[in-house]
Scaffold this active site. Structure first.
Site, PDB file in Angstrom:
ATOM      1  N   LYS A 171       5.526  -4.669  37.760  1.00  0.00           N
ATOM      2  CA  LYS A 171       5.483  -4.986  39.194  1.00  0.00           C
ATOM      3  C   LYS A 171       6.685  -4.368  39.899  1.00  0.00           C
ATOM      4  O   LYS A 171       7.816  -4.822  39.734  1.00  0.00           O
ATOM      5  CB  LYS A 171       5.504  -6.496  39.431  1.00  0.00           C
ATOM      6  CG  LYS A 171       5.227  -6.811  40.907  1.00  0.00           C
ATOM      7  CD  LYS A 171       5.689  -8.171  41.342  1.00  0.00           C
ATOM      8  CE  LYS A 171       7.053  -8.164  41.974  1.00  0.00           C
ATOM      9  NZ  LYS A 171       7.183  -7.391  43.221  1.00  0.00           N
ATOM     10  N   GLU A 248      19.182  -8.083  35.207  1.00  0.00           N
ATOM     11  CA  GLU A 248      20.285  -7.339  35.823  1.00  0.00           C
ATOM     12  C   GLU A 248      20.334  -7.774  37.280  1.00  0.00           C
ATOM     13  O   GLU A 248      19.364  -7.604  38.013  1.00  0.00           O
ATOM     14  CB  GLU A 248      20.047  -5.824  35.735  1.00  0.00           C
ATOM     15  CG  GLU A 248      20.240  -5.257  34.349  1.00  0.00           C
ATOM     16  CD  GLU A 248      21.638  -5.471  33.789  1.00  0.00           C
ATOM     17  OE1 GLU A 248      22.595  -5.655  34.577  1.00  0.00           O
ATOM     18  OE2 GLU A 248      21.755  -5.495  32.561  1.00  0.00           O
ATOM     19  N   CYS A 282      23.714  -2.422  43.117  1.00  0.00           N
ATOM     20  CA  CYS A 282      24.413  -3.549  42.487  1.00  0.00           C
ATOM     21  C   CYS A 282      25.753  -3.103  41.942  1.00  0.00           C
ATOM     22  O   CYS A 282      26.611  -3.929  41.660  1.00  0.00           O
ATOM     23  CB  CYS A 282      23.555  -4.188  41.409  1.00  0.00           C
ATOM     24  SG  CYS A 282      23.070  -3.045  40.144  1.00  0.00           S
ATOM     25  N   GLU A 381      27.466 -11.034  47.518  1.00  0.00           N
ATOM     26  CA  GLU A 381      26.944  -9.674  47.544  1.00  0.00           C
ATOM     27  C   GLU A 381      26.215  -9.444  48.865  1.00  0.00           C
ATOM     28  O   GLU A 381      25.326 -10.204  49.228  1.00  0.00           O
ATOM     29  CB  GLU A 381      25.971  -9.449  46.385  1.00  0.00           C
ATOM     30  CG  GLU A 381      25.469  -8.025  46.339  1.00  0.00           C
ATOM     31  CD  GLU A 381      24.626  -7.741  45.099  1.00  0.00           C
ATOM     32  OE1 GLU A 381      23.711  -8.532  44.821  1.00  0.00           O
ATOM     33  OE2 GLU A 381      24.897  -6.721  44.436  1.00  0.00           O
TER      34      GLU A 381
HETATM   35  C1  UN1 Z   1      24.049   3.324  39.492  1.00  0.00           C
HETATM   36  O1  UN1 Z   1      24.975   2.885  40.158  1.00  0.00           O
HETATM   37  O2  UN1 Z   1      23.987   4.496  39.134  1.00  0.00           O
HETATM   38  O3  UN1 Z   1      20.318  -2.008  41.104  1.00  0.00           O
HETATM   39  C2  UN1 Z   1      22.926   2.500  39.027  1.00  0.00           C
HETATM   40  C3  UN1 Z   1      21.320  -1.314  40.913  1.00  0.00           C
HETATM   41  C4  UN1 Z   1      21.660  -0.979  39.500  1.00  0.00           C
HETATM   42  C5  UN1 Z   1      21.635   0.454  39.214  1.00  0.00           C
HETATM   43  C6  UN1 Z   1      22.859   1.154  39.645  1.00  0.00           C
HETATM   44  N1  UN1 Z   1      20.786  -1.680  38.620  1.00  0.00           N
HETATM   45  O4  UN1 Z   1      21.979  -0.938  41.848  1.00  0.00           O
END
Ligand code: UN1
Length: 479
Positions: A171, A248, A282, A381
């Site tokens: 998804k 994550e 992130c 965040e």
């Molecule tokens: C990166 O900074 O190259 O959702 C990858 C995100 C992370 C991936 C970042 N899971 O921003």
């Protein structure tokens, strides 16, 4: 153009559809995308379960060849895929093409991993017994991905799932389903048997939740917010049977700048980490922790650098910062700008909504100074082009502030001191540490993940990806 779900290799309409809008020009509708119902999740799981025995038993060469063909096609079509991505997500063309290339490289890496599936033969402590430790597929894996990396994150979850013989129900984010749809279409055409990879589109609350609850899914890999991740983990544990889960989530990544830093290196890394991809990562550097000897020079250089950046339509090759992804995220960013001002931080640069030729969600990158680490703009965040400068006395205070956060994804430092770089590498409480490099922008062949509230479960990417996508079997054989 209309895009259906893809279940068992066939188009599946679902119930109604959602328009996918270009955030650089809201008059531009990329297409309509089907919305899956819970029954479509049932069909997708049934298709995956039917395909699983054959795929589990497939030979490494077959998995390698399919992933390799998909990689070749993604790389050959990088410009077109990068453009599609930039159009639906709003990152710049260069970033979009870069992400498509990354997806192609990830597919190639895991094509190789499909061939490297060794186990271990271990002598038993008992006479006449041999122990074999091998890895087997987990089964049907549910993959839920965010809008900010709409092709790379799907690739780095789907490719290892397939390389290790799992079937997938996938998804993608409702805001950016086109890149995901194209990736699934490429993988299916590369030779995946029908049902091994199924695409169900729609909202997390409905489709994602149905996946978490579904007894026919053995594991869920998710990238997104902490709140959603928490709910998914709870759901996976409450489900029968309990599911394996990999999350994550967010970051509030520190980038420390010490007095002895090379100023240009520090500013480049900070600008890249905080504002590229419109800060919607992130891994973004949202806290710039700067020692007092370099503070004023750093802030002045940052202001000049940000002022010179071209913010505009993601599809214009001149653009360096694209729009925010949608109205809702823009409202969140603006709310945090107000919160920061209300908390007494100084808005040293930016933060205005910008008008461009086309109607879009343009926001000037914003730099707060005089931020304290207990302010909300330093703790929560934001997921936008907003960075906070925190002034500290020395390295020791910088490290304390860097670690004083609920998150722990990526942590960076700009310094020419080997002593401080080494100490920071060892003591930063983060899954990834960057020395004289931006906190964001990672390699495709090494583990990715964080600590504390940023991640839960095994690492993604690199050889460690197999921890999530396999289960270990220990077999004792008497001879
Ligand atoms: C990166 O900074 O190259 O959702 C990858 C995100 C992370 C991936 C970042 N899971 O921003």
């Amino acid at each position: 153009m209309h895009y259906d779900n893809i279940i068992g290799g066939d188009a599946a309409p679902g119930d109604g559809s959602v328009e996918n809008i270009n955030p650089s020009d809201t008059r531009d509708v990329i297409g309509t995308f089907a919305r899956a119902r819970p029954e479509d999740v049932d069909s997708a799981v049934a298709a995956a379960r039917a395909a699983l025995p054959r795929w589990c038993a497939s030979l490494p060469g077959e998995r390698h060849d399919i992933l390799r063909r998909a990689s070749d096609e993604v790389l050959a079509r990088k410009d077109e895929l990068g453009r599609a991505l930039a159009r639906e997500e709003g990152k710049t063309l260069a970033e979009g093409v870069g992400e498509a290339v990354r997806a192609g490289q990830v597919l190639a890496f895991f094509a190789g991993e499909a061939l490297r599936q060794a186990g271990e033969l271990v002598p038993s402590v008992r006479p006449g017994v041999e122990v074999a430790v091998t890895r087997e597929p987990v089964g049907v894996v549910g993959i839920v991905t965010p809008w900010n990396f709409p092709i790379a994150i799907p690739a780095w979850k789907i490719a290892p799932a397939l390389a290790w013989g799992n079937a997938v129900v996938f998804k993608p984010a409702e805001l950016a389903p086109h890149s995901a749809w194209l990736l699934v279409e490429i993988l299916n055409r590369a030779g995946l048997p029908d049902g091994v990879l199924n695409l169900v589109m729609g909202q997390g609350r409905q489709v994602g939740q149905a996946m978490v609850n579904h007894p026919g899914i053995e594991a869920i890999s998710f990238t997104g917010s902490v709140a959603t991740g928490r709910g998914i983990a709870a759901g996976c544990v409450a489900a029968t049977p309990m599911k394996k889960v990999q999350l994550e989530m967010g970051g509030k990544n520190p980038f420390v700048v010490l007095d002895d830093a090379d100023l240009d290196t520090a500013v480049e890394a900070a600008v890249h980490g905080a504002f590229f991809s419109t800060g919607q990562r992130c891994t973004a550097s949202s806290r710039l922790i700067v020692t007092e000897g370099i503070h004023d020079r750093f802030v002045a250089a940052m202001r000049d650098r940000i002022a010179a950046m071209r913010i505009g339509n993601a599809l214009d090759p001149e653009t360096q910062i694209g729009p925010v992804v949608d109205e809702r995220q823009l409202a969140t960013d603006e709310e945090y700008l107000a919160i920061g001002r209300g908390e007494g931080a100084t808005l040293a640069h930016g933060g205005r909504r910008l008008e461009r030729d086309a109607p879009g969600f343009y926001l000037e990158p914003a730099l707060f100074t005089e931020v304290r680490n207990d302010m909300r703009i330093a703790r929560e965040e934001i997921f936008g082009p907003v960075a906070a400068v925190i002034r500290v006395r020395n390295y020791e205070e910088a490290l304390d502030v860097a670690n004083d956060t609920e998150f722990g994804l990526s942590a960076g430092i700009a310094t020419t001191s080997l002593k401080h770089a080494t100490h920071f590498r060892r003591h930063a409480q983060a899954g990834m540490v960057m020395v004289n490099l931006p906190t964001a922008g990672v390699d495709y062949h090494v583990p990715f993940g964080g600590r504390k509230a940023s991640s839960y479960g095994p690492r993604e990417q690199g050889v460690l990806a197999r921890e999530f996508y396999t289960i270990v079997k220990t077999a004792y054989v008497a001879s």
